[in-house]
Scaffold this motif. Structure first.
Motif, short mmCIF file in Angstrom:
data_model
loop_
_atom_site.label_atom_id
_atom_site.label_comp_id
_atom_site.label_asym_id
_atom_site.label_seq_id
_atom_site.Cartn_x
_atom_site.Cartn_y
_atom_site.Cartn_z
N ASP A 37 42.96 55.99 41.91
CA ASP A 37 43.19 54.68 42.51
C ASP A 37 42.61 53.58 41.62
O ASP A 37 41.43 53.22 41.75
CB ASP A 37 42.57 54.64 43.90
CG ASP A 37 42.86 53.35 44.65
OD1 ASP A 37 43.43 52.40 44.07
OD2 ASP A 37 42.51 53.29 45.84
N ILE A 38 43.43 53.03 40.75
CA ILE A 38 42.97 52.03 39.79
C ILE A 38 42.45 50.77 40.49
O ILE A 38 41.40 50.23 40.11
CB ILE A 38 44.08 51.67 38.78
CG1 ILE A 38 44.34 52.86 37.86
CG2 ILE A 38 43.73 50.43 37.97
CD1 ILE A 38 45.51 52.69 36.94
N LYS A 39 43.14 50.29 41.50
CA LYS A 39 42.73 49.06 42.19
C LYS A 39 41.33 49.20 42.81
O LYS A 39 40.51 48.29 42.71
CB LYS A 39 43.74 48.67 43.27
CG LYS A 39 45.06 48.20 42.72
CD LYS A 39 44.90 46.84 42.06
CE LYS A 39 46.26 46.34 41.59
NZ LYS A 39 46.15 45.23 40.67
N SER A 40 41.06 50.33 43.43
CA SER A 40 39.73 50.56 44.01
C SER A 40 38.67 50.62 42.92
O SER A 40 37.57 50.10 43.09
CB SER A 40 39.71 51.85 44.82
OG SER A 40 40.51 51.72 45.97
N CYS A 41 39.01 51.22 41.79
CA CYS A 41 38.06 51.33 40.68
C CYS A 41 37.77 49.96 40.08
O CYS A 41 36.62 49.66 39.74
CB CYS A 41 38.59 52.28 39.62
SG CYS A 41 38.69 53.99 40.20
N GLU A 42 38.79 49.13 39.95
CA GLU A 42 38.57 47.77 39.45
C GLU A 42 37.69 46.98 40.42
O GLU A 42 36.79 46.25 40.01
CB GLU A 42 39.91 47.05 39.24
CG GLU A 42 40.68 47.58 38.07
CD GLU A 42 42.08 47.00 37.95
OE1 GLU A 42 42.61 46.45 38.95
OE2 GLU A 42 42.65 47.10 36.85
N CYS A 43 37.93 47.14 41.69
CA CYS A 43 37.13 46.48 42.72
C CYS A 43 35.67 46.95 42.63
O CYS A 43 34.74 46.14 42.68
CB CYS A 43 37.70 46.78 44.11
SG CYS A 43 36.68 46.17 45.48
N MET A 44 35.47 48.25 42.48
CA MET A 44 34.12 48.79 42.38
C MET A 44 33.41 48.23 41.16
O MET A 44 32.25 47.80 41.24
CB MET A 44 34.15 50.31 42.34
CG MET A 44 34.50 50.94 43.66
SD MET A 44 34.65 52.74 43.58
CE MET A 44 33.05 53.20 42.98
N TYR A 45 34.09 48.21 40.03
CA TYR A 45 33.48 47.67 38.81
C TYR A 45 33.08 46.21 39.01
O TYR A 45 31.94 45.83 38.72
CB TYR A 45 34.43 47.81 37.62
CG TYR A 45 33.83 47.23 36.36
CD1 TYR A 45 32.98 47.98 35.56
CD2 TYR A 45 34.09 45.91 35.99
CE1 TYR A 45 32.41 47.44 34.43
CE2 TYR A 45 33.52 45.37 34.86
CZ TYR A 45 32.68 46.14 34.08
OH TYR A 45 32.11 45.58 32.97
N ASP A 46 34.00 45.42 39.49
CA ASP A 46 33.73 43.99 39.69
C ASP A 46 32.57 43.77 40.67
O ASP A 46 31.71 42.92 40.46
CB ASP A 46 34.99 43.25 40.17
CG ASP A 46 36.08 43.21 39.11
OD1 ASP A 46 35.78 43.39 37.91
OD2 ASP A 46 37.25 42.99 39.49
N SER A 47 32.54 44.56 41.73
CA SER A 47 31.47 44.45 42.73
C SER A 47 30.12 44.87 42.15
O SER A 47 29.10 44.22 42.41
CB SER A 47 31.79 45.30 43.95
OG SER A 47 32.95 44.83 44.58
N LYS A 73 23.55 53.20 44.29
CA LYS A 73 24.09 51.85 44.19
C LYS A 73 25.61 51.86 44.06
O LYS A 73 26.28 50.96 44.52
CB LYS A 73 23.46 51.12 43.00
CG LYS A 73 22.00 50.86 43.22
CD LYS A 73 21.35 50.30 41.98
CE LYS A 73 19.86 50.14 42.21
NZ LYS A 73 19.16 49.80 40.99
N PHE A 74 26.15 52.90 43.44
CA PHE A 74 27.61 53.02 43.35
C PHE A 74 28.21 53.13 44.75
O PHE A 74 29.24 52.54 45.04
CB PHE A 74 28.03 54.25 42.53
CG PHE A 74 28.00 54.03 41.05
CD1 PHE A 74 29.00 53.30 40.43
CD2 PHE A 74 27.00 54.56 40.27
CE1 PHE A 74 29.00 53.11 39.05
CE2 PHE A 74 26.97 54.38 38.90
CZ PHE A 74 27.97 53.64 38.29
N TYR A 75 27.56 53.89 45.59
CA TYR A 75 28.08 54.10 46.94
C TYR A 75 28.06 52.83 47.78
O TYR A 75 28.82 52.71 48.73
CB TYR A 75 27.29 55.22 47.64
CG TYR A 75 27.46 56.55 46.97
CD1 TYR A 75 28.67 57.23 47.03
CD2 TYR A 75 26.41 57.13 46.25
CE1 TYR A 75 28.83 58.46 46.41
CE2 TYR A 75 26.57 58.36 45.62
CZ TYR A 75 27.79 59.02 45.70
OH TYR A 75 27.95 60.22 45.08
N SER A 76 27.21 51.89 47.42
CA SER A 76 27.10 50.66 48.21
C SER A 76 28.36 49.80 48.15
O SER A 76 28.59 48.99 49.04
CB SER A 76 25.89 49.83 47.75
OG SER A 76 26.12 49.27 46.47
#
Length: 83
Positions: A37-47, A73-76
């Motif tokens: 899921d690229i969109k979720s991964c981009e969101c996680m990176y940005d967050s 922290k990744f899980y947050s």
């Protein structure tokens, strides 16, 4: 290169931005390979960048490579990015 420090005379802002962009691509590609899921991964990176900054994310990534365990922290950021 430490993205949180000032740019030294030998490195330009363009080089610093390129390093950050390369890391983002690497992070998103690795995440998407696992999750699909690229969109979720981009969101996680940005967050993560917004919450912790690149230096801390790099440290967490090195720890993941060495131990195979994600920092809490990744899980947050997962709930806001994975829908």
């Amino acid at each position: 290169m430490n993205i949180d420090e000032e740019v030294t005379p030998t490195e330009t802002k363009t080089e610093t931005q390129t390093t950050a962009e390369m890391y983002k691509k690497s992070f998103v590609d690795g995440c998407a390979e696992e999750s699909g899921d690229i969109k979720s991964c981009e969101c996680m990176y940005d967050s993560l960048i917004e919450k912790y900054g690149l230096k801390e994310i790099l440290e967490m990534s090195v720890n993941y490579i060495e131990t195979g365990k994600l920092d809490n922290k990744f899980y947050s950021v997962i709930p806001q990015c994975v829908k």
